[in-house]
Design a protein around this motif. Structure first.
Motif, PDB file in Angstrom:
ATOM      1  N   PRO A 164       3.756  32.401 -17.216  1.00 38.76           N
ATOM      2  CA  PRO A 164       3.138  31.195 -17.787  1.00 38.76           C
ATOM      3  C   PRO A 164       2.776  30.156 -16.718  1.00 38.76           C
ATOM      4  O   PRO A 164       1.748  29.492 -16.825  1.00 38.76           O
ATOM      5  CB  PRO A 164       4.198  30.636 -18.731  1.00 38.76           C
ATOM      6  CG  PRO A 164       5.371  31.509 -18.633  1.00 38.76           C
ATOM      7  CD  PRO A 164       5.104  32.661 -17.758  1.00 38.76           C
ATOM      8  N   ASP A 165       3.593  30.060 -15.677  1.00 37.77           N
ATOM      9  CA  ASP A 165       3.310  29.055 -14.640  1.00 37.77           C
ATOM     10  C   ASP A 165       2.024  29.386 -13.908  1.00 37.77           C
ATOM     11  O   ASP A 165       1.267  28.511 -13.535  1.00 37.77           O
ATOM     12  CB  ASP A 165       4.444  29.016 -13.625  1.00 37.77           C
ATOM     13  CG  ASP A 165       5.754  28.679 -14.280  1.00 37.77           C
ATOM     14  OD1 ASP A 165       6.082  27.489 -14.289  1.00 37.77           O
ATOM     15  OD2 ASP A 165       6.411  29.586 -14.800  1.00 37.77           O
ATOM     16  N   MET A 166       1.809  30.683 -13.695  1.00 29.03           N
ATOM     17  CA  MET A 166       0.619  31.084 -12.960  1.00 29.03           C
ATOM     18  C   MET A 166      -0.628  30.669 -13.723  1.00 29.03           C
ATOM     19  O   MET A 166      -1.642  30.338 -13.149  1.00 29.03           O
ATOM     20  CB  MET A 166       0.590  32.603 -12.748  1.00 29.03           C
ATOM     21  CG  MET A 166       1.607  33.071 -11.751  1.00 29.03           C
ATOM     22  SD  MET A 166       1.465  32.189 -10.223  1.00 29.03           S
ATOM     23  CE  MET A 166       3.139  32.096  -9.722  1.00 29.03           C
ATOM     24  N   GLN A 167      -0.535  30.708 -15.074  1.00 31.29           N
ATOM     25  CA  GLN A 167      -1.717  30.325 -15.854  1.00 31.29           C
ATOM     26  C   GLN A 167      -1.988  28.837 -15.714  1.00 31.29           C
ATOM     27  O   GLN A 167      -3.118  28.396 -15.789  1.00 31.29           O
ATOM     28  CB  GLN A 167      -1.497  30.675 -17.325  1.00 31.29           C
ATOM     29  CG  GLN A 167      -1.494  32.176 -17.546  1.00 31.29           C
ATOM     30  CD  GLN A 167      -0.833  32.551 -18.860  1.00 31.29           C
ATOM     31  OE1 GLN A 167      -0.386  31.694 -19.608  1.00 31.29           O
ATOM     32  NE2 GLN A 167      -0.773  33.853 -19.131  1.00 31.29           N
ATOM     33  N   VAL A 168      -0.922  28.073 -15.489  1.00 32.31           N
ATOM     34  CA  VAL A 168      -1.096  26.622 -15.460  1.00 32.31           C
ATOM     35  C   VAL A 168      -1.534  26.131 -14.087  1.00 32.31           C
ATOM     36  O   VAL A 168      -2.251  25.158 -13.969  1.00 32.31           O
ATOM     37  CB  VAL A 168       0.225  25.944 -15.860  1.00 32.31           C
ATOM     38  CG1 VAL A 168       0.050  24.457 -15.836  1.00 32.31           C
ATOM     39  CG2 VAL A 168       0.609  26.391 -17.249  1.00 32.31           C
ATOM     40  N   LEU A 169      -1.089  26.815 -13.016  1.00 25.60           N
ATOM     41  CA  LEU A 169      -1.453  26.349 -11.672  1.00 25.60           C
ATOM     42  C   LEU A 169      -2.959  26.428 -11.494  1.00 25.60           C
ATOM     43  O   LEU A 169      -3.594  27.372 -11.967  1.00 25.60           O
ATOM     44  CB  LEU A 169      -0.766  27.212 -10.614  1.00 25.60           C
ATOM     45  CG  LEU A 169       0.724  26.940 -10.431  1.00 25.60           C
ATOM     46  CD1 LEU A 169       1.320  27.964  -9.501  1.00 25.60           C
ATOM     47  CD2 LEU A 169       0.943  25.550  -9.874  1.00 25.60           C
ATOM     48  N   MET A 192      -0.201  18.459 -16.337  1.00 21.75           N
ATOM     49  CA  MET A 192      -1.493  18.825 -15.767  1.00 21.75           C
ATOM     50  C   MET A 192      -2.390  19.363 -16.844  1.00 21.75           C
ATOM     51  O   MET A 192      -3.586  19.179 -16.828  1.00 21.75           O
ATOM     52  CB  MET A 192      -1.299  19.891 -14.701  1.00 21.75           C
ATOM     53  CG  MET A 192      -0.891  19.277 -13.403  1.00 21.75           C
ATOM     54  SD  MET A 192      -0.451  20.517 -12.260  1.00 21.75           S
ATOM     55  CE  MET A 192      -2.025  21.172 -11.859  1.00 21.75           C
ATOM     56  N   VAL A 193      -1.800  20.068 -17.792  1.00 21.54           N
ATOM     57  CA  VAL A 193      -2.633  20.654 -18.815  1.00 21.54           C
ATOM     58  C   VAL A 193      -3.208  19.562 -19.653  1.00 21.54           C
ATOM     59  O   VAL A 193      -4.329  19.588 -20.079  1.00 21.54           O
ATOM     60  CB  VAL A 193      -1.796  21.554 -19.701  1.00 21.54           C
ATOM     61  CG1 VAL A 193      -2.644  22.099 -20.799  1.00 21.54           C
ATOM     62  CG2 VAL A 193      -1.257  22.664 -18.860  1.00 21.54           C
ATOM     63  N   ASP A 194      -2.365  18.546 -19.893  1.00 26.81           N
ATOM     64  CA  ASP A 194      -2.845  17.503 -20.765  1.00 26.81           C
ATOM     65  C   ASP A 194      -3.729  16.563 -19.991  1.00 26.81           C
ATOM     66  O   ASP A 194      -4.022  16.773 -18.838  1.00 26.81           O
ATOM     67  CB  ASP A 194      -1.653  16.775 -21.346  1.00 26.81           C
ATOM     68  CG  ASP A 194      -1.759  16.829 -22.832  1.00 26.81           C
ATOM     69  OD1 ASP A 194      -1.215  17.766 -23.411  1.00 26.81           O
ATOM     70  OD2 ASP A 194      -2.448  15.976 -23.387  1.00 26.81           O
ATOM     71  N   LYS A 199      -9.300  22.918 -23.117  1.00 24.54           N
ATOM     72  CA  LYS A 199      -8.628  22.311 -21.974  1.00 24.54           C
ATOM     73  C   LYS A 199      -8.669  23.246 -20.786  1.00 24.54           C
ATOM     74  O   LYS A 199      -8.702  22.828 -19.652  1.00 24.54           O
ATOM     75  CB  LYS A 199      -7.195  22.009 -22.327  1.00 24.54           C
ATOM     76  CG  LYS A 199      -7.127  20.729 -23.134  1.00 24.54           C
ATOM     77  CD  LYS A 199      -5.723  20.353 -23.392  1.00 24.54           C
ATOM     78  CE  LYS A 199      -5.689  19.208 -24.376  1.00 24.54           C
ATOM     79  NZ  LYS A 199      -4.538  19.304 -25.229  1.00 24.54           N
ATOM     80  N   MET A 200      -8.619  24.522 -21.066  1.00 24.99           N
ATOM     81  CA  MET A 200      -8.652  25.471 -19.962  1.00 24.99           C
ATOM     82  C   MET A 200      -9.964  25.340 -19.206  1.00 24.99           C
ATOM     83  O   MET A 200     -10.034  25.568 -18.022  1.00 24.99           O
ATOM     84  CB  MET A 200      -8.506  26.907 -20.468  1.00 24.99           C
ATOM     85  CG  MET A 200      -7.123  27.220 -20.988  1.00 24.99           C
ATOM     86  SD  MET A 200      -5.844  26.887 -19.779  1.00 24.99           S
ATOM     87  CE  MET A 200      -6.011  28.308 -18.736  1.00 24.99           C
ATOM     88  N   LYS A 201     -11.002  24.974 -19.911  1.00 25.51           N
ATOM     89  CA  LYS A 201     -12.301  24.858 -19.248  1.00 25.51           C
ATOM     90  C   LYS A 201     -12.256  23.796 -18.172  1.00 25.51           C
ATOM     91  O   LYS A 201     -12.939  23.881 -17.174  1.00 25.51           O
ATOM     92  CB  LYS A 201     -13.383  24.497 -20.264  1.00 25.51           C
ATOM     93  CG  LYS A 201     -13.984  25.727 -20.897  1.00 25.51           C
ATOM     94  CD  LYS A 201     -15.209  25.321 -21.696  1.00 25.51           C
ATOM     95  CE  LYS A 201     -15.255  26.095 -22.995  1.00 25.51           C
ATOM     96  NZ  LYS A 201     -15.304  25.267 -24.180  1.00 25.51           N
ATOM     97  N   LYS A 202     -11.439  22.771 -18.429  1.00 29.86           N
ATOM     98  CA  LYS A 202     -11.411  21.683 -17.444  1.00 29.86           C
ATOM     99  C   LYS A 202     -10.676  22.072 -16.180  1.00 29.86           C
ATOM    100  O   LYS A 202     -10.747  21.394 -15.183  1.00 29.86           O
ATOM    101  CB  LYS A 202     -10.737  20.462 -18.045  1.00 29.86           C
ATOM    102  CG  LYS A 202     -11.624  19.746 -18.998  1.00 29.86           C
ATOM    103  CD  LYS A 202     -11.128  18.351 -19.246  1.00 29.86           C
ATOM    104  CE  LYS A 202      -9.626  18.281 -19.365  1.00 29.86           C
ATOM    105  NZ  LYS A 202      -9.163  17.169 -20.167  1.00 29.86           N
ATOM    106  N   GLN A 203      -9.922  23.175 -16.255  1.00 34.03           N
ATOM    107  CA  GLN A 203      -9.059  23.508 -15.129  1.00 34.03           C
ATOM    108  C   GLN A 203      -9.765  23.544 -13.768  1.00 34.03           C
ATOM    109  O   GLN A 203      -9.259  22.975 -12.826  1.00 34.03           O
ATOM    110  CB  GLN A 203      -8.371  24.849 -15.362  1.00 34.03           C
ATOM    111  CG  GLN A 203      -7.341  24.809 -16.460  1.00 34.03           C
ATOM    112  CD  GLN A 203      -6.125  24.035 -16.049  1.00 34.03           C
ATOM    113  OE1 GLN A 203      -5.830  23.920 -14.903  1.00 34.03           O
ATOM    114  NE2 GLN A 203      -5.437  23.473 -17.006  1.00 34.03           N
ATOM    115  N   PRO A 204     -10.902  24.240 -13.631  1.00 37.20           N
ATOM    116  CA  PRO A 204     -11.455  24.382 -12.273  1.00 37.20           C
ATOM    117  C   PRO A 204     -11.642  23.061 -11.574  1.00 37.20           C
ATOM    118  O   PRO A 204     -11.425  22.956 -10.384  1.00 37.20           O
ATOM    119  CB  PRO A 204     -12.794  25.060 -12.514  1.00 37.20           C
ATOM    120  CG  PRO A 204     -12.639  25.762 -13.811  1.00 37.20           C
ATOM    121  CD  PRO A 204     -11.709  24.944 -14.620  1.00 37.20           C
ATOM    122  N   GLY A 205     -12.001  22.034 -12.305  1.00 36.73           N
ATOM    123  CA  GLY A 205     -12.222  20.748 -11.656  1.00 36.73           C
ATOM    124  C   GLY A 205     -10.937  20.148 -11.144  1.00 36.73           C
ATOM    125  O   GLY A 205     -10.921  19.277 -10.295  1.00 36.73           O
TER     126      GLY A 205
END
Length: 1534
Positions: free
Chosen positions: A735-740, A889-891, A939-945
């Motif tokens: 799960p952590d890897m998905q969040v980093l 970070m996710v939020d 929210k995942m979409k925002k991750q790359p930025g």
């Protein structure tokens, strides 16, 4: 037929000079031969030693050989012809036999050399080039005389000579071409080889091979990929073993002397798998060398001797060049003397003058080439020294004992590497001056004595007097520097704290108090700088006036001692040029001596470090394979250091193959020491340890490298997708890897800063699991993670059903819940094994273990229940560690600010102590509040930025804008800048005036009116010179004042701006970057810039004045200035562009060496456990080589520039002399002397001018960077005069939100959306909600750390958006989540503005329960808090924050509750104090534990930035909404 060897009239006084034939035949022909035969033996020996493989026969080579043989035939044809003549009866003098014979032999030798060099792989030969060059030179004279002869007496000799001449010229031309590289050489395989290795002789001595890089660097800024690979001979893999071998010999020698006193125990230096893993380059011998153990205390082996043996021979070549150069230096003044006497005589032929001019040029040019070869050798030696020292220290640091490690901190060892190795490098460049300076001084004095007789002594006396003067100034300056460093350090430390705690400063409105503290230190710093500037001005004056004063005294004494002494041009100007030569060694000597002193200190430190004891690789026996037990310790007795009492005694442990052993015991009973003993990190006093098979080790404090997550887990093993996935799964890392932000390719900061404590620990576990070892040593890996995560890891990884079943596992643990499932338990008490057996056996025995269980059981039962509850939900969601920052970070709160990271670190260390085990149950409640669902797809979409949270720092590229120089001039002051330039102009005018006066004075001699006005001549000369000295002093002093003023202004603006900058800036900018502006850039502006500007102005004005002098004496010279200037600017442009970028690359590649090193030191037990020893040595070597790869072209670029600029300088000398010869009838000798002696000086200042330009460019960037950060956007003003609220506001404490929205930064989503609520004065409000619901944002809004995006907040009818920030913030009080303390007294931490009396402060301390602690301290209120309050416990720091709040006692209090760091006691104290002391205030509490707010007036439940529920706690529970679920989770509602 006897020839006179030399007849003067035939040579000098004809218009067609010719040398007599005998001279031509003997001396001229033999010169090249003597040279070749002399050099040959040495050269052959060298070739025998250095074989580079042979070169294929090429066409050029064939031609060379054929021509060589042809020459031999031609010479011997002469010889046989002479024999023939003798038979005919014309007996020739013996010279006709000897010369052809010698020449023929020499030609054969040369031909042999051509072939021998080919077989030895020499691509271009310097020896032969010089030989052919000399042959051509010597043949030109007879060639000319042969052409001039009208009739040809001797047909055959005439023809053979022409043959000879043309063949020699052909050989010379062929010699300029390069052969192909030898077969099988590594040049072919290298992707980007350094052209130096294949460069020809001419290209090498003029550094022509560097030109390609200069051009490339000029076109586009260089990047790391453009750099050439390092030469094989400069790489760490070659250099370091060489030094270590010598050091080892030294060791052996020292030991063999000690052997007589103490017999050496037999130790074999063999270490299993030493060089096996790391790949071939780091040979096992090298590792062994370091592991050789020294017993006994012999005399210390000398590191210096090892250095000299390893690098001395190469360095000596450089010294030989230096010797040659010193001798050639003195040729030019002699030539100048001849030139002046030539202009004096009327009937001398022109060609003699031209010959002198060209000779001057030629010697100067030769001197240039030789000097730069010398520098090249010295710098390369310096570079190798640094590589070798760093390598040796690195290798040593991996194997020193713990006792040795304790004696020097990581910082000190890194200093050995950075500072001390650097000192050696700097010293090697000057070292030759130690003998060369006295030599130059002696030679110069000898020639001066010849010139002026004993009056020279007067001048020398002045020089000698100046030496102590300079020495005193240097001593003083050093003392000031030390003082200034201290101020600088304390200023940076304070800045560091201010920036780390900037949020707290803003919340408390304390900026001004800290600003004053910084400025107070800064003022002291500037005062010291000012003193240094006074001294600097004095020493500059001494340095510029010295040659003049010497000349003045010498000339004055010379003229007055004796009536007959006439000062003519020849004497005056030759002496002046000699004095100029003297100036350099006299100035260098003190510097060299002081840097030798420094280096000797460094040498001592390095030697001590390298002589530390090393761990004995044989204390743990890893070989026995006969037993069923994979780990055994028999009668073990271990200590951390020889002098300490043993940490573990009579340990007997046997661990069966494949079993799981748990080690338990109280804090500090030696559990971790037991693991260290098994690893071989402790000193074994007695007993036997054997460990069978490979080891994987998980330390208590996880050691994370600065690399990607994946690299940390693989740790040098090859990547295997499936195995890797299983490992992540078992360690609960999926799960952590998905969040980093970058998954497992996320770069982890140093010390694992962007992972939470639990994640670090799990990565460390994953590394162990992936390594597939036989034995696993796990040192309390479960304490840093949450209970349910710990359970998951135990079940899937460590336990009987986990991934490691069947391996031998030794687990140190505090978690009692796992003990029933282990095979055996060892209970440790005070360094002994008190009992050992299975869980059931130990319970029966009812000993220490049973008692241990009773103590901890209660806490743990709670935990057990919750863990099982959790497991039910675990299917759909997997809560992470309570503290990991991803939940945020996710939020919508992508700001991981520095303070929070710090906090996470503190917490992981608190829980790793394992003392307060009940923390864990507390933390469990925290967890249950924050169940968060999987991140939703949008929210995942925002991750790359998100990775771009921290913008990359922009490195300036290309040229520095003119604007920056103007900015700096503006900071200095426009008028002052102009005035400084004017002063420099005046001082140079005075200098020129003095020299012109001297040339007028010398012309008296030709008119024989010397005696009339000696006094006037001396007087005016003295006046002009002294005026120059005074002007120099005034100008350099004014300049320094201007610079200091500028530095003050720039720092003040930077500081003001940074304190006014909004919080969002600090959230997105790493603190290091801001600190860098305050430390590095301000340092450059304070110290580097002024000296650079001083030198720059000096050299520019000197160069200009030289041109003026030469042009005024020989106006035709103006024609040459334009092309020379063009070439100069051209070269300078290329150099500056390239060298600037090389410097940048060098500094960028330098820090990885040190950070990798400090990382290695902290993790050396892990590195050794996994036996990755040699791999890490290789990594370090690669980093050093990477750095030297950009440093080496940097050195060469200076040499390249030097040769080219000095060539221009030499051209100036040539033209000045030529034009003097041409215009000799119109010129008087004084002017010729003046212009040529000025020209001889110009080379130095031209060279410096380019260096200074480039330094100025790289230093002025600091101004730009400081400016950039002094102009960032500021927050609202601190005080708004016309909107000031009344002094007793807020009286009621009513707070009202109207339709309020806010976002963190432009372009991000709203964090709070349209909040509307009103709170009456004196209400107590609890704010709850899951992570990222916007709880903390509410407090930030009240303090206006975040400005509203819509709506408004009013407090007692005043809109907070209208008033000044300080007016607002000083009327609110916050007890922040992380307690931040600043270093200083406790009193300062409570009341920085000194607004309250001591009684009030004591009262506040009493209420906050710190009274007892503070009064027990001797310093009472003046108790010094260390940086970050490290010397108080976390709980005490929290109470200090409470005391601050009590002191301020405002109507509105905001309490941001600490998550889990705090123990329950402190928490209850704070809660009760708030209930009693703040009864009538409005209190907002952000709660993580619900039981604290169950009795509050109302509770506000936030969800996704909106109000979900707002009512009394009782009503909310009956509503059965969000709050009810939370309460139920926490066990506060049924």
């Amino acid at each position: 037929h006897s020839y006179p060897v030399n007849s003067n009239n035939q040579t000098f006084h004809t218009d067609r000079p010719d040398l007599p034939e005998c001279f031509q035949l003997s001396v001229l022909s033999w010169l090249p031969c003597i040279y070749l035969w002399a050099v040959c033996p040495i050269y052959l020996f060298y070739l025998q030693r250095n074989n580079r493989g042979y070169i294929m026969m090429s066409i050029v080579n064939r031609f060379k050989t054929v021509f060589g043989l042809a020459l031999w035939i031609v010479c011997w044809a002469d010889l046989f012809y002479t024999f023939h003549e003798t038979q005919q009866g014309h007996s020739q003098p013996p010279i006709f036999f000897v010369t052809p014979l010698v020449l023929g032999m020499t030609m054969l030798l040369a031909t042999f050399l051509i072939q021998f060099e080919r077989l030895r792989g020499v691509q271009s030969s310097g020896v032969l080039f010089i030989f052919w060059f000399l042959s051509v030179l010597c043949a030109i004279v007879p060639f000319r005389s042969k052409i001039l002869q009208s009739e040809v007496p001797d047909k055959l000799r005439f023809t053979t000579f022409y043959f000879y001449f043309s063949l020699v010229v052909c050989e010379l031309i062929l010699c300029c071409f390069n052969e192909k590289p030898p077969l099988f050489s590594n040049v072919v395989t290298d992707p980007n080889p350094c052209p130096e290795s294949t460069a020809g002789f001419l290209s090498t001595i003029t550094f022509w091979w560097f030109t390609s890089m200069a051009i490339k660097g000029y076109k586009v800024p260089l990047e790391a990929k453009d750099l050439w690979s390092l030469n094989q001979r400069d790489r760490s893999g070659v250099v370091v073993p060489k030094l270590l071998k010598e050091w080892e010999k030294e060791h052996a020698k020292a030991q063999s002397q000690a052997v007589y006193s103490k017999p050496l125990p037999a130790t074999t230096n063999h270490i299993g798998g030493g060089g096996g893993e790391g790949g071939g380059e780091s040979s096992p011998e090298e590792v062994e060398v370091l592991l050789a153990k020294q017993k006994g205390t012999p005399r210390q082996p000398s590191f210096l001797r090892a250095l000299i043996k390893a690098f001395g021979p190469y360095f000596l070549i450089g010294s030989a060049y230096k010797l040659l150069q010193d001798v050639i230096t003195f040729v030019n003044p002699q030539l100048l003397r001849m030139l002046i006497s030539f202009t004096n005589q009327k009937d001398v032929p022109e060609w003699w003058g031209f010959a002198l001019a060209f000779l001057m040029f030629f010697t100067a040019f030769l001197q240039t080439l030789i000097l730069h070869q010398h520098f090249q050798y010295c710098f390369v030696t310096g570079m190798r020294l640094r590589t070798a020292i760093i390598g040796a220290i690195y290798r040593k640091a991996l194997v020193i004992t713990n006792a040795a490690k304790r004696s020097s901190t990581v910082g000190e060892i890194v200093n050995l590497m950075s500072v001390d190795a650097q000192r050696f490098m700097d010293l090697t460049t000057f070292l030759n001056m130690l003998w060369s300076a006295p030599l130059q001084i002696i030679l110069a004095l000898y020639f001066l004595w010849q010139n002026l007789g004993p009056s020279v002594l007067a001048g020398v006396a002045v020089m000698i007097l100046l030496i102590p003067f300079n020495a005193v100034i240097a001593m003083k300056t050093r003392a000031y520097q030390v003082e200034q460093m201290q101020y600088k350090d304390s200023r940076i430390k304070l800045m560091n704290e201010i920036l780390n705690g900037i949020k707290v400063l803003k919340l408390y409105a304390w900026e001004n108090s800290f600003k004053d503290k910084v400025l107070a230190i800064r003022q002291k710093e500037l005062n010291v700088l000012r003193k240094t500037a006074y001294l600097g001005a004095l020493s500059t004056m001494a340095w510029t006036s010295a040659p003049f004063l010497v000349a003045l005294t010498t000339f004055a004494v010379y003229v007055t001692v004796d009536e007959n002494n006439i000062l003519d041009a020849e004497k005056a100007f030759v002496s002046l040029s000699l004095f100029n030569i003297l100036r350099f060694p006299l100035n260098m000597l003190p510097q060299v001596i002081s840097s030798i002193v420094q280096a000797s200190v460094s040498l001592k430190r390095i030697q001590d470090f390298l002589s530390h004891d090393e761990l004995d690789p044989h204390s743990v026996d890893r070989k026995n394979a006969a037993t069923d037990y994979s780990v055994t310790i028999v009668n073990g007795k271990f200590t951390w250091a020889k002098e300490d009492p043993p940490a573990l005694h009579n340990i007997n442990v046997m661990v069966p193959q494949g079993s799981l052993l748990a080690v338990v015991g109280h804090v500090g009973c030696g559990k971790s020491s037991l693991i260290s003993a098994l690893l071989g990190d402790m000193e074994k006093l007695e007993g036997d340890v054997s460990v069978r098979g490979s080891v994987a080790y998980v330390p208590q404090q996880a050691w994370i490298q600065n690399a990607t997550v994946r690299d940390n887990i693989l740790f040098g093993k090859p990547y295997n997708e499936q195995k890797y996935r299983c490992v992540l799964e078992a360690c609960a890392l999926t799960p952590d890897m998905q969040v980093l932000p970058g998954g497992d390719m996320t770069e982890i900061g140093e010390k694992g800063i962007n992972l939470s404590g639990g994640q670090r620990q799990r990565v460390s576990l994953a590394r162990a699991l992936y390594s597939e070892a036989d034995i696993y040593l796990l040192d309390d890996p479960l304490s840093a993670v949450d209970a349910h995560v710990a359970k998951h890891i135990f079940d899937n990884l460590i336990g009987p059903e986990g991934a490691l079943k069947g391996k031998t596992r030794i687990l140190v643990t505090h978690g009692i819940s796992f003990l029933p499932q282990v095979d055996n338990i060892v209970v440790m008490v005070e360094g002994r094994v008190s009992e050992m057996g299975s869980y059931q056996q130990l319970l029966k025995e009812n000993g220490a273990f049973a008692e241990f269980l009773r103590n901890y059981a209660l806490e743990d039962i709670v935990e057990e229940d919750e863990a099982t509850d959790d497991l039910i939900e675990e299917e759909e969601l997997f809560p992470d560690d309570a503290l990991s920052n991803h939940t945020d970070m996710v939020d919508n709160e992508p700001v991981i600010n520095e303070a929070k990271r710090k906090f996470i670190r503190q917490i992981s260390s608190v829980s790793a102590d394992g003392e307060n085990l009940r923390n864990r149950s507390v933390r469990k409640h925290g967890c249950s509040v924050r169940k968060h669902p999987d991140p939703s797809p949008e929210k995942m979409k925002k991750q790359p930025g998100m990775e771009k949270l921290i913008q990359a720092e922009t490195a300036e590229r290309g040229r520095v804008k003119m604007k920056v120089y103007l900015e700096y001039a503006k900071a200095v002051g426009p008028l002052l800048s102009v005035f400084i330039c004017f002063l420099y102009g005046c001082q140079n005018a005075a200098a020129i005036g003095a020299n012109i006066w001297l040339s007028k004075w010398t012309n008296d001699a030709t008119r024989n009116e010397t005696q009339k006005n000696v006094h006037m001549r001396v007087g005016v000369y003295a006046a002009l010179g002294i005026a120059q000295g005074i002007l120099v002093m005034i100008s350099s002093f004014t300049l320094a004042m201007g610079n200091i003023g500028a530095a003050r202004k720039l720092h003040l603006n930077l500081l003001e701006n940074k304190l006014h900058t909004p919080q969002s800036f600090f959230d997105t900018t790493p603190i290091g970057r801001v600190i860098n502006r305050f430390s590095k850039d301000i340092y450059v502006i304070d110290e580097a810039l002024p000296s650079t500007v001083l030198m720059f102005l000096g050299t520019v004005f000197v160069s200009v004045s030289t041109m003026i002098v030469i042009v005024s004496s020989t106006p035709i010279f103006a024609v040459v200035i334009a092309p020379l200037t063009f070439i100069y600017i051209f070269v300078q442009r290329f150099y500056v562009a390239t060298s600037r970028q090389l410097k940048r690359l060098e500094s960028v590649s330098r820090s990885p060496i040190y950070s990798h090193f400090s990382e290695t030191i902290t993790g050396c037990s892990v590195i050794r456990a996994y036996s990755r020893h040699s791999a890490f040595v290789l990594m370090s070597d690669m980093k050093v080589d990477e750095n030297q790869k950009s440093y080496y072209p940097g050195i060469v670029s200076n040499r390249w520039l030097g040769v080219r600029i000095e060539f221009i300088g030499n051209c100036i000398v040539l033209f000045a002399a030529l034009f003097a010869v041409i215009g000799k009838d119109k010129l008087n000798p004084g002017l010729v002397g003046l212009s040529v002696s000025y020209a001889l000086q110009v080379t130095m200042s031209l060279n410096w001018m380019v260096r200074m330009t480039s330094d100025l460019e790289s230093n002025i960037v600091a101004v730009e960077r400081v400016k950039e950060y002094s102009e960032t956007k500021t927050e609202a003003p601190w005080e708004v005069e016309d909107k000031k609220p009344s002094s007793d506001w807020p009286v009621e404490g009513n707070v009202e939100f109207r339709d309020y929205s806010v976002r963190y930064r432009e372009g991000l989503d709203l964090v709070l959306k349209n909040l509307t609520l009103s709170v009456k004065g004196g209400e107590k409000i609890g704010i709850v909600g899951r992570t990222g619901a916007g709880k903390s944002s509410m407090t930030l809004c009240l303090f206006r750390l975040l400005e509203a995006a819509g709506g408004e907040i009013t407090i007692d009818e005043v809109k907070i958006a209208d008033i000044g920030l300080h007016d607002l913030r000083s009327k609110l009080t916050i007890i922040p989540q992380e307690p931040v303390l600043f270093s200083g007294t406790l009193r300062m931490n409570l009341d920085p503005f000194e607004r309250y009396s001591d009684e009030e402060v004591w009262k506040a301390l009493e209420h906050s329960h710190l009274h007892k602690f503070v009064s027990s301290q001797s310093a009472k209120l003046e108790l010094e808090c260390s940086e970050g309050g490290e010397n108080l416990s976390v709980g005490q720091r929290q109470l200090v924050c409470l005391a601050r709040a009590l002191l301020r006692k405002t109507r509105i209090l905001i309490l941001d509750e600490a998550t889990a760091a705090i123990d329950l006691e402190t928490d209850d104290l704070i809660q009760s104090t708030i209930r009693t002391q703040f009864e009538d205030c409005t209190v907002f509490t952000i709660a993580h534990r619900l039981n604290t707010i169950m009795d509050y007036t109302r509770v506000l439940v936030l969800d996704k930035g909106q109000i979900a529920e707002f009512d009394t706690p009782a009503n909310l529970i009956t509503k059965r909404g969000i709050f009810y679920n939370m309460a139920k989770d926490a066990g506060l509602a049924q």
